[in-house]
Design an enzyme around this catalytic site. Structure first.
Site, PDB file in Angstrom:
ATOM      1  N   LYS A   1     -11.501  -2.536  -4.513  1.00  0.00           N
ATOM      2  CA  LYS A   1     -12.385  -1.372  -4.318  1.00  0.00           C
ATOM      3  C   LYS A   1     -13.735  -1.605  -4.990  1.00  0.00           C
ATOM      4  O   LYS A   1     -14.797  -1.428  -4.380  1.00  0.00           O
ATOM      5  CB  LYS A   1     -11.711  -0.121  -4.876  1.00  0.00           C
TER       6      LYS A   1
ATOM      7  N   ARG B   1     -11.206   6.324  -9.820  1.00  0.00           N
ATOM      8  CA  ARG B   1     -10.282   5.732  -8.846  1.00  0.00           C
ATOM      9  C   ARG B   1      -9.774   4.377  -9.318  1.00  0.00           C
ATOM     10  O   ARG B   1     -10.495   3.629  -9.975  1.00  0.00           O
ATOM     11  CB  ARG B   1     -10.983   5.543  -7.487  1.00  0.00           C
TER      12      ARG B   1
ATOM     13  N   GLY C   1      -2.181   4.178  -2.196  1.00  0.00           N
ATOM     14  CA  GLY C   1      -1.420   5.329  -2.686  1.00  0.00           C
ATOM     15  C   GLY C   1      -0.529   5.059  -3.870  1.00  0.00           C
ATOM     16  O   GLY C   1       0.125   5.967  -4.377  1.00  0.00           O
TER      17      GLY C   1
ATOM     18  N   MET D   1      -1.370   3.909  -6.968  1.00  0.00           N
ATOM     19  CA  MET D   1      -1.929   4.282  -8.266  1.00  0.00           C
ATOM     20  C   MET D   1      -2.726   5.575  -8.124  1.00  0.00           C
ATOM     21  O   MET D   1      -2.726   6.187  -7.067  1.00  0.00           O
ATOM     22  CB  MET D   1      -2.774   3.132  -8.813  1.00  0.00           C
TER      23      MET D   1
ATOM     24  N   ARG E   1     -11.896  -1.763   2.898  1.00  0.00           N
ATOM     25  CA  ARG E   1     -10.979  -2.853   2.541  1.00  0.00           C
ATOM     26  C   ARG E   1     -10.414  -3.417   3.820  1.00  0.00           C
ATOM     27  O   ARG E   1     -10.415  -2.747   4.859  1.00  0.00           O
ATOM     28  CB  ARG E   1      -9.855  -2.354   1.635  1.00  0.00           C
TER      29      ARG E   1
ATOM     30  N   HIS F   1      -0.128   8.999   3.938  1.00  0.00           N
ATOM     31  CA  HIS F   1       0.580   8.029   3.095  1.00  0.00           C
ATOM     32  C   HIS F   1       1.729   7.378   3.858  1.00  0.00           C
ATOM     33  O   HIS F   1       1.890   6.161   3.861  1.00  0.00           O
ATOM     34  CB  HIS F   1       1.128   8.731   1.834  1.00  0.00           C
TER      35      HIS F   1
ATOM     36  N   SER G   1      19.174 -34.326   3.547  1.00  0.00           N
ATOM     37  CA  SER G   1      18.954 -32.910   3.794  1.00  0.00           C
ATOM     38  C   SER G   1      19.258 -32.196   2.485  1.00  0.00           C
ATOM     39  O   SER G   1      20.356 -32.345   1.939  1.00  0.00           O
ATOM     40  CB  SER G   1      19.882 -32.414   4.902  1.00  0.00           C
TER      41      SER G   1
ATOM     42  N   CYS H   1      17.592 -27.434   4.126  1.00  0.00           N
ATOM     43  CA  CYS H   1      18.386 -26.571   5.011  1.00  0.00           C
ATOM     44  C   CYS H   1      19.013 -25.384   4.280  1.00  0.00           C
ATOM     45  O   CYS H   1      19.787 -24.637   4.855  1.00  0.00           O
ATOM     46  CB  CYS H   1      19.470 -27.382   5.718  1.00  0.00           C
TER      47      CYS H   1
ATOM     48  N   TYR I   1      10.963 -31.947   7.675  1.00  0.00           N
ATOM     49  CA  TYR I   1      11.298 -30.688   8.335  1.00  0.00           C
ATOM     50  C   TYR I   1      11.872 -29.686   7.342  1.00  0.00           C
ATOM     51  O   TYR I   1      12.343 -30.033   6.258  1.00  0.00           O
ATOM     52  CB  TYR I   1      12.283 -30.908   9.489  1.00  0.00           C
TER      53      TYR I   1
END
Length: 906
Positions: free
Chosen positions: A27, A98, A107, A109, A371, A489, A797, A864, A884
């Site tokens: 903010k 704020r 919402g 804080m 934002r 909210h 693996s 895996c 992978y």
């Protein structure tokens, strides 16, 4: 830590800028940046996130002493720009206080508006403005907010309404009015008095009249709110570190409640639910910002098209809409024009969809916040692809913009159209967050949690949600609220969480005490089923059947982009042809793990398996295994065929044999009957299989070493299936994996059986085919001696579930007794079975990859375990040069995106 603690902004100048969000919070950084690019922002100052850390280390008094001089100078800066004085009765300045963390936490804080008011200042403001209604409306709001946030006035029981709201409802009832804005000046003055009395009664403290005392109370309360229950939970859900802290921004108040030429609103540069490139939002005339997000009054739409869509859903005629619910575009065309131009400017400046808050004070537009907007998974992908096509971002940015975990939302089920056509619509609300949800009604957040923990699917029904409801919203399948618009909210948080939400369903009447909700004249009780369509806003009676989601072209385009930049392939963990096909449709490049034990549990197979376990010699075991062979071969053939042309890694039998026998009397009696033996024999065999620590006992390669006929049968089943497919013109690519080895000798012994069986199978079929023999690295010793193992194994693996278990010394089956405490006390930051421990387990994996490659440069490596679908773990695998990652079918897209991001981050 920055030495400068306070940064000012205003009148087109600022000491901060957008790239200082770590210090100034999102903010504060954006307020500074908006000043620098010419957006009208009330002047103010931001106290840094570092001070939040100091607050929790040093306490209230120390931080006030540290900040005193800087804050006094910064207040004087606002006074000079606003030509008014803080605490002065004749020419008063009021401010808002704020919160603002570096990551958006909508919402979670606290905020305090209209700070600086007391009886003398209020009287002075009436004299100055000639608008007593506005002044006392602002005053009663301030006392209520200050009481809630700073003095911590909260309802004692979940059924109780807010003590301030209770007073408001009584005063409104006395006059017979429905809306707060319809109260007259005397009634607003009465609220101020009653609120102050309630504060004194409930807290034992008088409401502070000194504006400076009010300011320090509010600043420290906002810092304190960083560690409130809902903020902690939200950070945990979103992966935001506790140590970041929040900044505090103090700004001159601008007032949306000064009459019919004033307004307040929230808007988005694109649709946060669908991603559509359509400016949208909501506003309220003669109101303050909290009114819009709190859902106390149902707001109006900003754009004409949005207003028309809303009216159509609500069943309101165009004539009625224009007369009673005009859009800002129609009611305030000049303001709308400015708003539209600035939202476009902000989106082009930030190159992303913006979520903005604004106030109109007597015809002048002010921006209070911008934002990057929270959005659904669907909107995330569409916005990224649209911005790419519009030339606003490049391909790499489009990939990095998407959060891997949010792709999961795109894969969630939707309602089956046939079932939907037959369902009864109960009422219509706003489509606040898309998706399909079906569950049992609950009314409170803690009930939603406990019902969910007991295995129920629930829909949380509320008059309106508040940040305290976060845990319940997380546990619920969907959220239904009576009040609130698309920016309430409930709507914003649900979209961020990917939860289905219908808000502002005015046709529902919720009674928390009786735990009932009346919808269209019918009363529903806690536990009754309803269904929500978050894409249309419709609420249905009972359960509605769902089906798999249909993926958009944007999704495919994103996945194709990922393939363009990724180095790490993504495979799947699949034990059935269906799972293999699902994963292949999601782009899996093969199977990284097929667990053969999962194939033994249907009726015919389990009988043969138990016969093998009961056998007292090799001959008996081979006879039973011969019965299993055709079943195993058919299973493997189906999976290899589904993955034709792609590698399929099949793990030989891994779990201890006791898992295949019944441990209850009824099951043992059934087994004895099926086997044709007496119950005592079964019970003796079950007892003989018992181990003190079966996870470290007779399992994995140890089974194949003590019972080599098991390894031989499984190898024969795999390779026979592959040979048959090859004869049919297919291209099977089997890999046979030996589990749980700790020494190279274990692997060699199993490899010899596999190779000898392969020769026999190939001779029988008259077919030769290539296959590989590798191993699962899941014991620390195997990782430490990976170079010697690589001299024999063709691939590794990493089974990180067991490797984590053995490295930490935590039993996966028993962590529930202590892990929550470890996480709460910050001994561990995350559950190591969900997120790979890169410092410990990860170093073993990295060392094994490096050692293996030294001996066998073309050694293929993959992961895996459960970590194969967790984004940060996948990025780690990419970073250390794995080939992978393998994960469950529905996590394949998540892993593909994470793998591409890992490559780009490198």
């Amino acid at each position: 830590m920055s030495e400068k603690r306070v940064y000012t902004f205003g009148n087109g100048k600022a000491e901060g800028r957008a790239d200082m969000r770590n210090l100034l919070g999102g903010k504060g950084a954006n307020l500074a940046e908006m000043n620098l690019i010419g957006v009208p922002v009330p002047p103010g100052f931001t106290i840094t996130t570092d001070v939040c850390t100091e607050y929790f280390e040093k306490g209230h008094d120390a931080v006030v002493a540290l900040l005193k001089d800087d804050v006094e100078k910064a207040v004087a800066h606002i006074e000079s720009l606003m030509n008014s004085k803080f605490g002065d009765a004749e020419n008063p300045l009021l401010v808002s206080v704020r919160s603002g963390a570096r990551a958006s936490m909508p919402g979670m804080m606290d905020t305090i508006l209209n700070l600086g008011l007391n009886d003398e200042v209020a009287a002075g403001m009436v004299e100055k403005t000639g608008n007593a209604h506005f002044v006392y409306d602002s005053y009663r709001r301030f006392v209520q907010m200050y009481g809630d946030v700073v003095l911590e006035m909260k309802p004692e029981n979940k059924e109780d309404i807010d003590p301030f709201e209770e007073i408001i409802e009584k005063v409104k009832a006395e006059r017979g009015v429905k809306l707060d804005k319809d109260l007259n000046v005397e009634e607003l003055k009465k609220l101020v008095t009653l609120f102050k009395e309630a504060i004194k009664t409930r807290t034992g403290k008088a409401f502070p009249d000194d504006p400076i005392e009010q300011l320090w109370g509010a600043i420290c309360a906002v810092f304190r709110s960083w560690m409130n229950e809902r903020a902690i939970l939200y950070r945990k859900m979103e992966g935001i570190p506790d140590e970041w802290g929040t900044a505090v921004s103090v700004m001159a108040m601008v007032f949306g409640n000064m009459g019919d030429t004033s307004a307040t609103g929230v808007c988005f540069s694109r649709d946060a639910a669908t991603g559509e490139n359509l400016f949208n939002g909501e506003y309220l005339v003669n109101a303050q910002g909290e009114d819009v997000v709190a859902g106390i009054r149902t707001p109006q739409q900003i754009t004409k098209i949005g207003s028309q869509r809303w009216a159509e859903r609500a069943g309101i005629s165009e004539e009625d809409r224009v007369a009673n619910y005009p859009s800002m575009e129609e009611a305030m065309p000049e303001i709308y024009k400015q708003l539209n131009e600035i939202q476009d400017k902000l989106e082009h400046h930030y190159h992303d969809m913006q979520d903005m808050e604004f106030t109109v004070q007597e015809g002048k537009l002010w921006f209070l916040q911008t934002r990057n907007g929270k959005r659904t998974g669907t909107a995330m992908v569409k916005i990224a692809m649209d911005l790419l096509h519009e030339g606003m971002i490049d391909e790499k940015t489009a990939i990095m913009r998407c959060e891997p975990q949010k792709l999961d939302e795109l894969l969630h089920p939707v309602f089956d159209k046939v079932a939907l056509a037959q369902a009864k619509v109960l009422t219509q609300g706003l489509p606040a967050s898309p998706g399909a949800a079906c569950g049992q009604i609950v009314f409170h957040a803690d009930d939603a949690e406990s019902w969910h923990d007991d295995g129920h699917q629930v829909v949380m029904v509320r008059i309106e949600t508040s940040p305290e409801d976060l845990a319940g919203m997380s546990a619920a399948e969907g959220i239904l609220t009576a009040r609130g618009g698309m920016t309430s909210h409930a709507a914003v948080v649900a979209r961020g969480m990917g939860k289905c939400c219908v808000s502002g369903a005015g046709g529902i009447n919720v009674d928390y005490k009786s735990k009932t909700v009346e919808i269209d004249g019918k009363v529903f009780h806690e536990g009754d089923y309803i269904s929500l369509n978050g894409s249309t806003g419709q609420v249905y009676e009972g359960k509605i059947q769902t089906k798999a989601a249909e993926l958009s072209g944007d999704f495919k385009e994103l996945m194709d982009l990922c393939d363009k930049y990724t180095k790490l392939q993504v495979r799947t963990n699949a034990d059935t042809p269906h799972d293999a096909q699902v994963a292949r449709a999601f782009g899996a490049k093969g199977i990284g793990l097929t667990r053969t034990e999962h194939m033994f549990f249907d009726d015919k197979k389990i009988v043969a398996m138990r016969e093998m376990i009961l056998a007292t010699n090799a001959e008996g075991r081979e006879k039973a295994l011969a019965k299993l062979l055709p079943y195993q071969k058919a299973d493997f053939k189906g999976i290899l065929e589904a993955m034709d042309g792609l590698s399929v890694n099949i793990r030989l039998l891994d779990p201890p044999l006791h898992e295949f026998v019944p441990h209850d009397l009824a099951g043992q009696e059934t087994m004895a009957k099926e086997m044709g033996v007496d119950l005592k024999t079964i019970q003796q065999r079950v007892a003989s299989l018992a181990e003190n620590n079966p996870m470290l006992g007779h399992r994995g390669c140890r089974l194949g070493i003590t019972f080599p006929e098991i390894t031989a049968m499984q190898t024969r089943a795999i390779l026979s299936a592959a040979c048959e497919l090859k004869k049919e013109g297919k291209d099977p690519k089997p890999e046979i994996m030996v589990p749980l080895i700790g020494t190279v000798a274990e692997f060699k012994q199993q490899k010899e059986i596999i190779e000898a069986t392969a020769k026999e199978v190939f001779a029988e079929y008259g077919v030769e085919l290539e296959f590989e023999i590798g191993t699962m690295i899941e014991i620390p010793r195997a990782a430490l001696t990976a170079d010697t193992i690589a001299s024999e194994a063709q691939y590794f693996s990493f089974g990180t579930n067991d490797l984590t278990q053995m490295t930490f010394g935590y039993s996966r089956d028993d962590i529930a007794s202590f892990l929550p405490v470890y996480l709460d006390k910050k001994i561990l930051k995350v559950d190591p079975f969900q997120v790979l421990d890169q410092e410990g387990v990860g170093q073993l994996v990295k060392m094994a990859v490096e050692k293996g490659h030294k001996v066998r440069p073309n050694l293929r490596t993959g992961i895996c375990g459960e970590h194969g679908g967790e984004p940060s773990s996948v990025k780690f695998c990419a970073k250390i040069g794995m080939d992978y990652a393998s994960c469950s079918p529905f996590r394949v897209p998540i892993a593909r995106l994470a793998a591409a991001q890992g490559a780009l981050e490198e």
